[in-house]
Structures are given as structure tokens and as C-alpha cells.
Design a protein around this motif. Structure first.
Motif, PDB file in Angstrom:
ATOM      1  N   SER A  53      16.443 -57.701  -4.162  1.00 49.70           N
ATOM      2  CA  SER A  53      15.498 -58.321  -3.222  1.00 49.70           C
ATOM      3  C   SER A  53      16.091 -58.415  -1.823  1.00 49.70           C
ATOM      4  O   SER A  53      15.403 -58.151  -0.834  1.00 49.70           O
ATOM      5  N   LEU A  54      17.386 -58.760  -1.728  1.00 46.57           N
ATOM      6  CA  LEU A  54      18.001 -58.855  -0.398  1.00 46.57           C
ATOM      7  C   LEU A  54      18.082 -57.473   0.242  1.00 46.57           C
ATOM      8  O   LEU A  54      17.828 -57.319   1.438  1.00 46.57           O
ATOM      9  N   ASN A  55      18.411 -56.478  -0.560  1.00 49.26           N
ATOM     10  CA  ASN A  55      18.426 -55.101  -0.058  1.00 49.26           C
ATOM     11  C   ASN A  55      17.064 -54.712   0.501  1.00 49.26           C
ATOM     12  O   ASN A  55      16.967 -54.131   1.582  1.00 49.26           O
ATOM     13  N   ALA A  56      16.014 -55.027  -0.271  1.00 50.67           N
ATOM     14  CA  ALA A  56      14.657 -54.671   0.163  1.00 50.67           C
ATOM     15  C   ALA A  56      14.307 -55.427   1.444  1.00 50.67           C
ATOM     16  O   ALA A  56      13.652 -54.900   2.344  1.00 50.67           O
ATOM     17  N   LEU A  57      14.803 -56.660   1.531  1.00 52.40           N
ATOM     18  CA  LEU A  57      14.505 -57.480   2.702  1.00 52.40           C
ATOM     19  C   LEU A  57      15.188 -56.899   3.945  1.00 52.40           C
ATOM     20  O   LEU A  57      14.574 -56.743   4.993  1.00 52.40           O
ATOM     21  N   PHE A  58      16.461 -56.524   3.798  1.00 52.80           N
ATOM     22  CA  PHE A  58      17.214 -56.063   4.974  1.00 52.80           C
ATOM     23  C   PHE A  58      16.961 -54.598   5.291  1.00 52.80           C
ATOM     24  O   PHE A  58      16.979 -54.199   6.442  1.00 52.80           O
ATOM     25  N   LYS A  59      16.776 -53.800   4.276  1.00 45.57           N
ATOM     26  CA  LYS A  59      16.641 -52.358   4.538  1.00 45.57           C
ATOM     27  C   LYS A  59      15.180 -51.912   4.558  1.00 45.57           C
ATOM     28  O   LYS A  59      14.888 -50.726   4.714  1.00 45.57           O
ATOM     29  N   GLY A  60      14.282 -52.832   4.385  1.00 43.38           N
ATOM     30  CA  GLY A  60      12.863 -52.486   4.522  1.00 43.38           C
ATOM     31  C   GLY A  60      12.172 -52.331   3.182  1.00 43.38           C
ATOM     32  O   GLY A  60      12.681 -51.691   2.281  1.00 43.38           O
TER      33      GLY A  60
END
Ligand SMILES: Cc1cc2nc3c(=O)[nH]c(=O)nc-3n(C[C@H](O)[C@H](O)[C@H](O)COP(=O)(O)O)c2cc1C
Length: 371
Positions: free
Chosen positions: A194-201
Motif C-alpha cells: 500500500s505504501l508503495n502504491a501510495l508513493f509510486k502512484g
């Protein structure tokens, strides 16, 4: 650090790392999943005939594909929304294609634009078209694909309606995401993703939006017919592959229309739960079409031995879907490289066991009991 020694390793790790909704989108199938299971069982049940003392020291996995040399006997089947597995997944697959000179399928529903995929793959990409029901917008996509340098078009014909995939329905999977309480809990339980999706789009359908309109993944394509295929054949000057064919009668008609190749596939069991196993259809279609017509295969390949079996059943090239996304979800680009090595080693060792040095020499004679 993860170790992927089999496709099952990759799937097990992916299941832990991905939100349930994303794992069920990738892993899921039509209905009860019986067709998906049957695809794998039917391949597993093919028995090979080992041979000895043939000197198999120097083996090659390279095969000829549309007049060019493919470094490996398998490529990447087109898949929509790959970046759900991890940010940048489409481009990882494109780099795999570039490194091994094999095709990566760039889906109509990709999460990276068709232009970026072929650029990263340095030309080793095939464009996959879903007829949208609107011929003008399909033609616009084809013009774009041609301008981007695509030489091969894959027309997927086994989705007149999107199959009912209960695991997606239960999770409320939709594109773009609808985030309700259940999805919120799901994402919270998988913070790394989820954090990856948040930061990387957040992944989105990259070939659409703005002047290109919208793409409805669940839209009906039930109007597609043989006349449409003829018009597409007339329009597309490059190679044309028809993906999603399981019937001998259909295959004979497609061949007679000057289509360059058929990709025998049951969409990995994602469309019709009760369909015959794709590998059985491949055997039937090869028998009916004779030895010379190029046939590709996907649906249920989970090992290098499976790849060899598909060649034995009549394939000239094999495509793989879910296992690559499991590997990316498990360990990113390194996981993808490990999975590719596993398939390559397994295929090469299988060749050695069969007393063969060359993937291209695999034919039905390697099947036990086949005379
Ligand atoms: C997540 C996912 C998305 C897919 N999206 C597409 C697509 O956009 N176009 C298409 O022709 N096939 C699509 N497929 C089907 C694959 O190209 C292929 O037929 C199937 O995955 C092969 O079976 P396997 O997963 O057992 O290897 C998709 C499959 C998966 C798993």
C-alpha cells in the motif's frame, strides 16, 4: 531476500505480500476455478519418454519465431494492470523481453502505455487488442501501435463478455479502485504494497484517458464477428495472431483467412470454467492444421517441463501469464529473473532427460506411448 525455486514458491510468497483483492485478481479464474485447475492437471498428466546416451552436452533453448530468433522458448502473455503486482511491473516484463529477445504482450488494458512498453523492450513487444465494440477507437489504437513500432498484433477473441470471476466479485475488485471499508482493511493489512502504491502512484489504465477516451474492462465485446476479423486483417499489414481459440473448426477458418498464427488459450481458465483443457485443444488443432502452421500456446504452464510438453503437443512458442506476476509480487525484478532462470533450467534439464539438444526438435515423439 527470497528464494524462488519453483512457480509454487513464487505464488506462496505473492499470496502473503499482496492485498487479498490484488492476489485474487491475478490468481482468480472463472466460476469455481475448475477449468484453471484442469488446464494444469492436463499438462501434468502428459508423461514424457526419457532417452539415454545421446550426448546432450550442448543444448539450446532458442527457437525461431516469425522468422527471427527468440532466445528462450517462452514469452510474456499480455496481461492488464500488471503494475498491481508491484510498481513498474510492466517495464520489468519489457526488460525481460529485451534481455532474452522474446515477445512481451502489451495489453490494451495495460498499466503502462503501449509506447513505453515497446521502447523499454527495444521492439520485443506485441500489441494485444481487445475489440472495444467501437471500431473507430480500435482503429485509433492500431494506428498508435503501428506508429510506436509494433509489427505484431494479437487480437484476443475469447472475451465476448468478461468471465464471471467470483474471487474478484467478493473482493469488490474494480478499475479504477473503489475503496470501501473492506478494501481499506485489506490495504492496511498489507502496508508494504500500500505504501508503495501510495508513493509510486496508484496503477491505472495507461492507454486511455484524455483524448483516448475511457476503457471499460467489463464492457461487452459480443458484437465481434468474422467480418470484423476480415476488416482487421485487411487493415493490419503486420503479423496477426488470434488469441483465445480452442476449436478445430474455428482454427481451420482462421487459417484459411490468412491469419499468421493462432494462440491456443483458454485465457488461463478465466473465461469458461467448463472449457476443455487448452493443452488438449492444442493437440487437436495441431492434428487438424498440419505441421507447418505456427501455433502458440498459453494457459497453465507452471514449469520448464510444462513448456517442453506444450512443444510436444504442437506449440511453436509458449506464453506464460500468472507466474511472472507472482514472481514480481514476491521479489520485484530479481524475482522475475529468478522465475525466468527456473523455467529455463527446468526446460534445459528436461531436454537432457529426453536425449535432445534443441528445443526446436521437440515433437510428439517425446510423449510416452506415442509411436
Ligand atoms: C492478471 C491477468 C490479466 C490478464 N489480462 C489479459 C489481457 O489484458 N489481455 C489478454 O489477451 N489476456 C489477458 N490475460 C490472459 C493471459 O494473457 C493468458 O492467456 C493467461 O494468463 C495464461 O494462463 P496462465 O496464467 O496460466 O499462464 C490476463 C491474465 C491474467 C492472469
Amino acid at each position: 531476500m527470497v528464494d524462488i525455486h519453483t512457480c509454487t514458491d513464487a505464488r506462496d510468497i505473492a499470496r502473503k505480500r499482496l492485498p487479498w483483492m490484488v492476489f485474487d485478481y491475478i490468481d482468480g479464474a472463472a466460476g469455481e476455478g475448475a477449468g484453471e485447475q484442469l488446464n494444469r492437471d492436463a499438462i501434468r498428466d502428459i508423461r514424457l519418454q526419457p532417452r539415454v546416451l545421446n550426448n546432450v552436452e550442448h543444448r539450446s533453448l532458442a527457437v525461431e519465431l516469425f522468422g527471427k530468433s527468440a532466445g528462450l522458448p517462452f514469452g510474456v502473455s499480455p496481461m492488464g494492470m500488471c503494475n498491481l503486482a508491484a510498481p513498474g511491473a510492466d517495464l520489468m516484463l519489457a526488460r525481460l523481453a529485451r534481455e532474452h529477445t522474446v515477445p512481451v504482450g502489451a495489453s490494451t488494458a495495460a498499466s503502462t502505455s503501449l509506447e513505453n512498453i515497446i521502447a523499454q523492450a527495444e521492439g520485443n513487444a506485441w500489441f494485444q487488442l481487445y475489440f472495444s465494440g467501437n471500431e473507430q477507437s480500435s482503429e485509433a489504437l492500431l494506428d498508435r501501435a503501428k506508429a510506436a513500432g509494433y509489427e505484431t498484433l494479437v487480437l484476443t477473441v475469447d472475451v465476448p463478455e468478461v468471465g464471471r470471476r467470483p474471487r474478484e466479485l467478493r473482493r469488490g475488485f474494480k478499475m479504477p479502485f473503489k475503496i470501501g471499508p473492506a478494501q481499506f482493511i485489506d490495504f492496511a493489512m498489507h502496508p508494504h504494497w500500500s505504501l508503495n502504491a501510495l508513493f509510486k502512484g496508484r496503477p491505472a489504465l495507461a492507454n486511455f484517458g484524455g483524448s483516448y477516451g475511457e476503457f471499460d474492462r467489463t464492457a461487452s465485446r459480443a458484437g465481434a464477428d468474422w467480418d470484423l476479423l476480415q476488416r482487421l486483417r485487411d487493415k493490419w499489414q503486420g503479423k496477426l495472431v488470434l488469441k483465445g481459440v480452442l476449436s478445430v473448426q474455428d482454427a481451420l477458418r482462421i487459417k484459411s483467412m490468412g491469419i499468421d498464427s493462432i494462440q491456443v488459450s483458454s485465457h488461463g481458465g478465466r473465461q469458461l470454467d467448463g472449457a476443455l483443457p487448452a493443452i488438449t485443444a492444442l493437440t487437436n488443432i495441431r492434428a487438424a492444421l498440419g505441421g507447418d502452421y505456427p501455433l502458440f500456446f498459453d494457459s497453465g504452464i507452471r514449469s520448464g517441463e510444462d513448456i517442453v510438453k506444450a512443444y510436444a503437443a504442437g506449440a511453436n512458442f509458449v506464453f506464460i501469464g500468472r507466474p511472472f506476476l507472482y514472481a514480481i509480487a514476491a521479489a520485484g525484478e530479481r524475482g522475475l529473473a529468478q522465475m525466468t532462470d527456473v523455467f529455463s533450467q527446468e526446460a534445459s534439464i528436461a531436454l537432457a532427460q529426453l536425449g535432445l539438444c534443441d528445443m526446436q526438435s521437440v515433437n510428439s515423439n517425446v510423449i510416452a506411448g506415442h509411436s
